[in-house]
Design an enzyme around this catalytic site. Structure first.
Site, PDB file in Angstrom:
ATOM      1  CB  THR A 122      -0.890  -0.001   1.259  1.00  0.00           C
ATOM      2  OG1 THR A 122      -1.629  -1.224   1.259  1.00  0.00           O
ATOM      3  CG2 THR A 122      -1.846   1.182   1.269  1.00  0.00           C
ATOM      4  NE  ARG A 155     -11.760 -10.214   4.962  1.00  0.00           N
ATOM      5  CZ  ARG A 155     -12.784 -11.064   5.063  1.00  0.00           C
ATOM      6  NH1 ARG A 155     -13.819 -10.783   5.832  1.00  0.00           N
ATOM      7  NH2 ARG A 155     -12.781 -12.220   4.411  1.00  0.00           N
ATOM      8  CE  LYS A 208      -5.145  -2.019   1.370  1.00  0.00           C
ATOM      9  NZ  LYS A 208      -3.995  -2.847   1.538  1.00  0.00           N
ATOM     10  CG  ASN A 212      -7.620  -0.066   4.009  1.00  0.00           C
ATOM     11  OD1 ASN A 212      -8.423  -0.989   3.876  1.00  0.00           O
ATOM     12  ND2 ASN A 212      -6.317  -0.269   4.112  1.00  0.00           N
ATOM     13  N   GLY A 257     -17.873  -0.146  18.892  1.00  0.00           N
ATOM     14  CA  GLY A 257     -17.018  -0.687  19.951  1.00  0.00           C
ATOM     15  C   GLY A 257     -15.845   0.238  20.202  1.00  0.00           C
ATOM     16  CB  CYS A 264      -4.135  -1.983   7.246  1.00  0.00           C
ATOM     17  SG  CYS A 264      -3.002  -3.268   6.722  1.00  0.00           S
ATOM     18  CE  LYS A 267       0.452   0.885   6.672  1.00  0.00           C
ATOM     19  NZ  LYS A 267       0.708   0.884   5.270  1.00  0.00           N
TER      20      LYS A 267
HETATM   21  C1  UDX Z   1      -7.968  -4.027   6.712  1.00  0.00           C
HETATM   22  C2  UDX Z   1      -8.879  -4.100   5.469  1.00  0.00           C
HETATM   23  O1  UDX Z   1     -10.128  -4.698   5.845  1.00  0.00           O
HETATM   24  C3  UDX Z   1      -8.211  -4.925   4.381  1.00  0.00           C
HETATM   25  O2  UDX Z   1      -9.009  -4.943   3.214  1.00  0.00           O
HETATM   26  C4  UDX Z   1      -6.853  -4.308   4.081  1.00  0.00           C
HETATM   27  O3  UDX Z   1      -6.166  -5.069   3.107  1.00  0.00           O
HETATM   28  C5  UDX Z   1      -6.014  -4.196   5.335  1.00  0.00           C
HETATM   29  O4  UDX Z   1      -6.725  -3.487   6.341  1.00  0.00           O
HETATM   30  P1  UDX Z   1      -7.372  -5.693   8.715  1.00  0.00           P
HETATM   31  O5  UDX Z   1      -6.438  -4.641   9.212  1.00  0.00           O
HETATM   32  O6  UDX Z   1      -6.934  -7.114   8.686  1.00  0.00           O
HETATM   33  O7  UDX Z   1      -7.830  -5.350   7.213  1.00  0.00           O
HETATM   34  O8  UDX Z   1      -8.651  -5.639   9.649  1.00  0.00           O
HETATM   35  P2  UDX Z   1     -10.201  -5.329   9.517  1.00  0.00           P
HETATM   36  O9  UDX Z   1     -10.959  -6.589   9.518  1.00  0.00           O
HETATM   37  O10 UDX Z   1     -10.463  -4.372   8.430  1.00  0.00           O
HETATM   38  O11 UDX Z   1     -10.449  -4.627  10.934  1.00  0.00           O
HETATM   39  C6  UDX Z   1      -9.767  -3.409  11.254  1.00  0.00           C
HETATM   40  C7  UDX Z   1     -10.152  -2.934  12.615  1.00  0.00           C
HETATM   41  O12 UDX Z   1     -11.490  -2.469  12.613  1.00  0.00           O
HETATM   42  C8  UDX Z   1     -10.067  -3.974  13.726  1.00  0.00           C
HETATM   43  O13 UDX Z   1      -9.461  -3.355  14.857  1.00  0.00           O
HETATM   44  C9  UDX Z   1     -11.509  -4.309  14.001  1.00  0.00           C
HETATM   45  O14 UDX Z   1     -11.714  -4.713  15.327  1.00  0.00           O
HETATM   46  C10 UDX Z   1     -12.200  -2.982  13.712  1.00  0.00           C
HETATM   47  N1  UDX Z   1     -13.604  -3.114  13.337  1.00  0.00           N
HETATM   48  C11 UDX Z   1     -13.955  -3.790  12.205  1.00  0.00           C
HETATM   49  C12 UDX Z   1     -14.578  -2.507  14.117  1.00  0.00           C
HETATM   50  O15 UDX Z   1     -14.279  -1.879  15.131  1.00  0.00           O
HETATM   51  N2  UDX Z   1     -15.899  -2.607  13.729  1.00  0.00           N
HETATM   52  C13 UDX Z   1     -16.281  -3.264  12.615  1.00  0.00           C
HETATM   53  O16 UDX Z   1     -17.480  -3.312  12.330  1.00  0.00           O
HETATM   54  C14 UDX Z   1     -15.279  -3.885  11.835  1.00  0.00           C
END
Ligand code: UDX
Length: 437
Positions: A122, A155, A208, A212, A257, A264, A267
């Site tokens: 990214t 993810r 990307k 995000n 929450g 990801c 940042k």
């Molecule tokens: C994210 C993007 O989803 C992904 O497409 C990208 O390639 C990288 O960044 P990831 O960091 O693995 O993936 O986590 P993600 O499932 O997106 O969750 C990110 C954060 O959001 C977590 O801390 C999660 O607890 C929080 N979250 C997610 C919430 O607080 N509420 C939600 O409804 C969903």
């Protein structure tokens, strides 16, 4: 096809193993000797469901191996995926792209026959065009050394599935030859009906960060609603369910929450704001600063609520924390909201005992002054308050009866809105959550 993967961290190790599993021959380049040795033995140093088995299987089958030599990488294959990290810079909100720059500068001098370098990291918009110029200037193959940008959307926790069954494949290119190579390479995935968007570098890079930014916006939107719900006696989970039935809105990423964390989302939105400033369009991206602020507020609110629940003074209290990873099914604690809250409570005088099914070890490295327990129940021994901060399924299995005679005071806070507060309350517990009655 014979491909190479430069940088075998989260993204690279998953890409290398998953592409080998699809039948390609893969050479991974990893400069960290400890990581490289582990990968060569088929071991991954992170917890990611199904990744270890898949890597081991493919190392044993001889479909993937690892090196630290750019000369070997260039000689091995004609498709080189750059999967190095782009963390936040220490002194600014910008992304640090030095690993991308050194990967391309390191590889280019060895590219003496037609090759395609594919960036997956990214990066701030504009990086690909700059890297294409580096390649053209330093690769002996000259204009036969092509560059494409192909962002990765996996993810954590679902990395293997997302790599083999992505929602879409996006490729930014300048030359039609790159599209042809990538269509051949991704043929097994495209045959499943996965859409492929072929576009320019800038759009591919922006897709990307835009994705995000949108996900972060959804989360901060529902967290802002949670605050309004609290002020009015409304319930944010019912609200999210109700608006989520509207297909235009959708229910996913509307879980209120303690907010988003990880390597990801936080940042990437900061780097996006920073880049927008450099491009003179900062005003258009101001809302992302608010998204970041709302997210940070959630963590602070938890500290305030926890303080209030123990009677206004944290000093000398014992607090149990369930969860340290930034999300379940991961041992990743980068920018973890659970650990941020734990650290703050500790600094303000509480004794904090953390339990995470997978992330105790990584949490201990970053937060050595917290205590760590071997089980969720053990973390609660003599606790004045239990905080549920990362929604691992095993925490939902614990009921008030399991903590009878374990805690000092029956008080629980659900930072992820998945516990049944009525069950706890009817057993005599004080139970609170964010945005819930
Ligand atoms: C994210 C993007 O989803 C992904 O497409 C990208 O390639 C990288 O960044 P990831 O960091 O693995 O993936 O986590 P993600 O499932 O997106 O969750 C990110 C954060 O959001 C977590 O801390 C999660 O607890 C929080 N979250 C997610 C919430 O607080 N509420 C939600 O409804 C969903």
């Amino acid at each position: 096809m014979r491909i190479t993967v430069i940088g075998c961290g989260y993204l690279g190790a998953t890409h290398a193993a998953a592409m080998a599993d699809l039948g390609h021959e893969v050479l991974g380049m990893e400069i960290d000797p400890v990581k490289r040795e582990a990968l060569s033995q088929g071991r991954v140093m992170i917890y990611e469901p199904h990744l270890a088995e898949m890597l081991e299987r493919n190392v044993e089958a001889g479909r993937v191996r690892f090196t630290d030599s750019y000369a070997e990488v260039a000689a091995f294959g004609d498709l080189h995926f750059v999967c190095v990290g782009t963390p936040q810079q220490a002194e600014s909100l910008a992304a640090d792209v030095s690993q991308v720059e050194s990967a391309i500068a390191g590889l280019a001098p060895y590219l003496d026959r037609p090759a395609l370098v594919v960036g997956k990291s990214t990066v701030p918009v504009g990086t690909a065009e700059r890297m294409a110029r580096v390649l053209a200037a330093h690769a002996p193959a000259g204009s036969d050394a092509l560059l494409a940008w192909n962002p990765e959307f996996l993810r954590e926790g679902f990395a293997v599935h997302d790599t083999q069954h992505p929602d879409r494949i996006v490729v930014g290119i300048q030359d039609g030859r790159a599209e042809k190579l990538l269509r051949d390479f991704y043929a097994p995935v495209l045959e499943d009906g996965t859409p492929m968007v072929v576009t320019d570098y800038a759009t591919a890079e922006l897709v990307k960060v835009a994705a995000n930014a949108f996900l972060a916006t959804k989360i901060s939107f529902i967290n802002a609603m949670a605050e309004v719900c609290e002020a009015t006696g409304a319930d944010v989970v019912d609200l999210a369910d109700s608006i989520g039935y509207d297909a235009r809105i959708g229910r996913r990423f509307l879980n209120a929450g303690i907010g988003f964390g990880g390597g990801c989302l936080p940042k990437d939105i900061r780097a996006f704001v920073h880049r927008a400033g450099e491009l003179g369009v900062e005003d258009a991206m101001t809302f992302l600063r608010h998204i970041d602020d709302v997210n940070q507020r959630q963590r602070e609110r938890v500290v305030h609520i926890a303080t209030a629940m123990v009677g206004g003074d944290l000093r000398g209290t014992r607090i149990a924390v369930w969860g340290a990873a930034f999300k379940p099914d991961s041992d990743d604690v980068r920018d973890s909201p659970a650990l941020w809250v734990s650290g703050q409570l500790h600094l303000r005088g509480a004794e904090v005992r953390v339990y995470d099914p997978r992330a105790n070890a990584s949490a201990r490295q970053g937060f050595p002054t917290l205590s760590y327990a071997d089980s969720a129940v053990e973390a609660c021994r003599d606790a004045d308050l239990v905080l549920h901060l990362t929604e691992w399924p095993e925490f939902r299995e614990i009921g008030p009866a399991d903590l009878d005679g374990v805690v000092a005071r029956p008080r629980i806070f659900d930072g992820r809105n998945v516990l049944d507060l009525d069950t706890w309350r009817s057993a005599g517990w004080a139970a609170r959550a964010l945005g819930r009655r």
